[in-house]
Write an enzyme that holds these catalytic residues in place. Structure first.
Site, PDB file in Angstrom:
ATOM      1  N   GLU A 175       0.819  -1.227   0.000  1.00  0.00           N
ATOM      2  CA  GLU A 175       0.000   0.000   0.000  1.00  0.00           C
ATOM      3  C   GLU A 175       0.845   1.265   0.000  1.00  0.00           C
ATOM      4  O   GLU A 175       0.863   2.026   0.982  1.00  0.00           O
ATOM      5  CB  GLU A 175      -0.967   0.011   1.198  1.00  0.00           C
ATOM      6  CG  GLU A 175      -1.951  -1.133   1.179  1.00  0.00           C
ATOM      7  CD  GLU A 175      -2.996  -1.033   2.283  1.00  0.00           C
ATOM      8  OE1 GLU A 175      -2.996  -0.051   3.048  1.00  0.00           O
ATOM      9  OE2 GLU A 175      -3.815  -1.963   2.394  1.00  0.00           O
ATOM     10  N   GLU A 364      -5.329  -8.404   0.394  1.00  0.00           N
ATOM     11  CA  GLU A 364      -6.050  -8.117   1.642  1.00  0.00           C
ATOM     12  C   GLU A 364      -7.509  -7.861   1.320  1.00  0.00           C
ATOM     13  O   GLU A 364      -7.832  -7.241   0.309  1.00  0.00           O
ATOM     14  CB  GLU A 364      -5.532  -6.841   2.349  1.00  0.00           C
ATOM     15  CG  GLU A 364      -4.209  -6.980   3.026  1.00  0.00           C
ATOM     16  CD  GLU A 364      -3.799  -5.712   3.778  1.00  0.00           C
ATOM     17  OE1 GLU A 364      -4.676  -4.920   4.184  1.00  0.00           O
ATOM     18  OE2 GLU A 364      -2.582  -5.521   3.938  1.00  0.00           O
TER      19      GLU A 364
HETATM   20  O1  IFM Z   1      -4.355  -3.204   9.107  1.00  0.00           O
HETATM   21  C1  IFM Z   1      -4.322  -2.651   7.844  1.00  0.00           C
HETATM   22  C2  IFM Z   1      -3.149  -3.213   7.041  1.00  0.00           C
HETATM   23  O2  IFM Z   1      -1.952  -3.038   7.683  1.00  0.00           O
HETATM   24  C3  IFM Z   1      -3.079  -2.501   5.703  1.00  0.00           C
HETATM   25  N1  IFM Z   1      -4.334  -2.560   5.016  1.00  0.00           N
HETATM   26  C4  IFM Z   1      -5.529  -2.194   5.743  1.00  0.00           C
HETATM   27  C5  IFM Z   1      -5.578  -2.955   7.071  1.00  0.00           C
HETATM   28  C6  IFM Z   1      -6.845  -2.549   7.849  1.00  0.00           C
HETATM   29  O3  IFM Z   1      -6.799  -1.203   8.150  1.00  0.00           O
END
Ligand code: IFM
Length: 458
Positions: A175, A364
């Site tokens: 990210e 994710e």
């Molecule tokens: O916890 C975070 C992760 O580290 C990065 N993506 C979003 C998740 C939820 O906020």
């Protein structure tokens, strides 16, 4: 015991054979052991120790102690029937000062973890950077310094050399958009800066340059040819109506709003609109930088939570009109997490269409919820189950239509340190009692186990 796919009832919403179901975590959020075995401090140690930065005043010093309990945690994954695990490597465990001499004791933890995963039949997917920059590099300018990108390339090469015999998939940066903008624009994440637009664009540029340098270093150093790609939280534009012109408009918007991130990584150019809007604040770069940034990748990882915007076709430039996500949308426990399950259909579809990506992983997706154990000790997180069922239904649509999604990593295996929110915001399939470190699978874990066993939406 997890059921095998052949024993499970068939569902109409089947995923392709060999689909990789997994869970994800990151080093600072789960490991703890912040001062053990020679680990150096990261910017998140510094940030979390600064009063007022973390909502509940907590930090990741002990977190959920994955560093010591990784065997139990791998057993939990095995109980789910998971095929893969996406974890991140803490750069300051390997290089306490960011570069220089390797700290063998830090590397040894990842050796142990990878070996344990392989023994359990779980494929390791490693992320090189999930926001825990060595503080020593921050002291030399952090992502504002081009040298940080070079140091990242060196670190990536070392990881590929040492773990590449057993780790077949490596993600570069997690990210970029989030750590750049929250860390250097709003300042709510480490290192807590509020930079000018020009300085911010230069940080963006150094981060994507780091990605490209890492891709090259991994290719040059992995003994068994590890596959490599980014893991980006692409901002997702959804067409309001599914007609060819609105869909095309949503693609155009997705390309544009991700211009300094995935777009430049996959096209090797900043879009004209991005450069024109930035004007004198555009990043300074060379043509060779762009070649490095767009070094060919093997796959693209997408972190998908909320829809970014809705889009209608427009006859005037840039060819689309954006409509904000309405405030009436449902939200999960995190303020920012609006529920829009179509995002999990459109994100991979847009990426495949815009950039001809042949292998996509959802790196994710998950939900925060209140998650209090009931009197009988069970966490009835049916809100998370509903969320997952809806999102996975849209992902299944994508795979059924031939969008090349190869796997899905649910965020997260365990409740953990949720950055500036601290520990109160829980994303885990497994509840953690932070005082005792007791792990209790929630109802959503039973749901996910069934999804994995059926290879279908359950
Ligand atoms: O916890 C975070 C992760 O580290 C990065 N993506 C979003 C998740 C939820 O906020």
């Amino acid at each position: 015991m997890a059921r095998t796919a052949s024993e499970a009832p068939r569902s109409a919403l089947q995923f392709p054979e060999g689909f990789r179901w997994g869970t994800a975590t990151s080093a600072y959020q789960v490991e703890g052991a912040a001062r053990e075995d020679g680990r150096g401090p990261s910017i998140w140690d510094t940030f979390a120790q600064t009063p007022g930065r973390i909502r509940d005043g907590s930090n990741g010093d002990a977190s959920v102690d994955h560093y010591h309990r990784y065997k139990d945690d791998v057993a939990l994954m095995k109980g789910l029937g998971a095929k893969a695990y996406r974890f991140s490597i803490a750069w300051p465990r390997l290089f306490p000062d960011g570069r220089g001499t390797l700290n063998d004791r830090g590397l040894a933890f990842y050796d142990r973890l990878v070996d344990e995963l392989l023994r359990a039949g779980i494929e390791p997917f490693a992320t090189l950077y999930h926001w825990d920059l060595p503080q020593a590099l921050q002291d030399k300018g952090g992502w504002q310094a081009r040298d940080t990108a070079l140091a990242f390339g060196d670190y990536a090469g070392l990881v590929a050399r040492k773990l590449g015999d057993r780790v077949g998939h490596i993600f570069t940066l997690n990210e970029v958009q989030a750590f750049v903008e929250h860390g250097h624009q709003s300042g709510v994440f480490a290192p807590g800066m509020k930079l000018t637009p020009g300085a911010l664009n230069q940080v963006r540029h150094h981060a994507v340059l780091a990605h490209g340098l890492a891709v090259r270093a991994i290719r040059a150093n992995a003994p068994a040819g590890a596959k490599v790609g980014p893991a980006e939280n692409m901002t997702i534009a959804l067409p309001v109506i599914e007609t060819p012109e609105h869909i095309r408009a949503a693609e155009l918007a997705t390309r544009e709003v991700n211009a300094p991130y995935l777009t430049v990584m996959l096209e090797g150019r900043y879009t004209d609109a991005y450069l024109a809007n930035a004007g004198a604040d555009a990043p300074k770069f060379t043509p060779q930088d762009l070649e490095i940034i767009a070094s060919p990748v093997d796959f693209v990882g997408l972190n998908v939570y909320s829809p970014g915007l809705h889009v209608l076709a427009s006859e005037t430039a840039p060819g689309y009109a954006a409509v904000k996500v309405p405030s009436s949308y449902p939200r999960m426990a995190s303020e920012w997490l609006t529920v829009g399950p179509e995002a999990l259909y459109w994100a991979p579809r847009h990426a495949a269409k815009l950039w001809n990506v042949k292998d996509i992983y959802i790196t994710e997706n998950g939900a925060s919820a209140a998650d209090q154990p009931a009197a009988d000790g069970v966490v009835y997180d049916i809100d998370r189950v509903m969320y997952l069922r809806n999102y996975l239904t849209h992902l299944q649509r994508a795979t059924a239509e031939g969008v090349p999604v190869r796997g899905y990593f649910l965020w997260s295996l365990l409740d953990n340190f949720e950055w500036a929110d601290g520990y109160a915001t829980r994303f885990g399939l497994v509840h953690v009692d932070y005082a005792s470190q007791k792990r209790t699978p929630k109802l959503s874990a039973a749901f996910y186990r069934e999804v994995i066993a059926r290879n279908a939406v359950a």
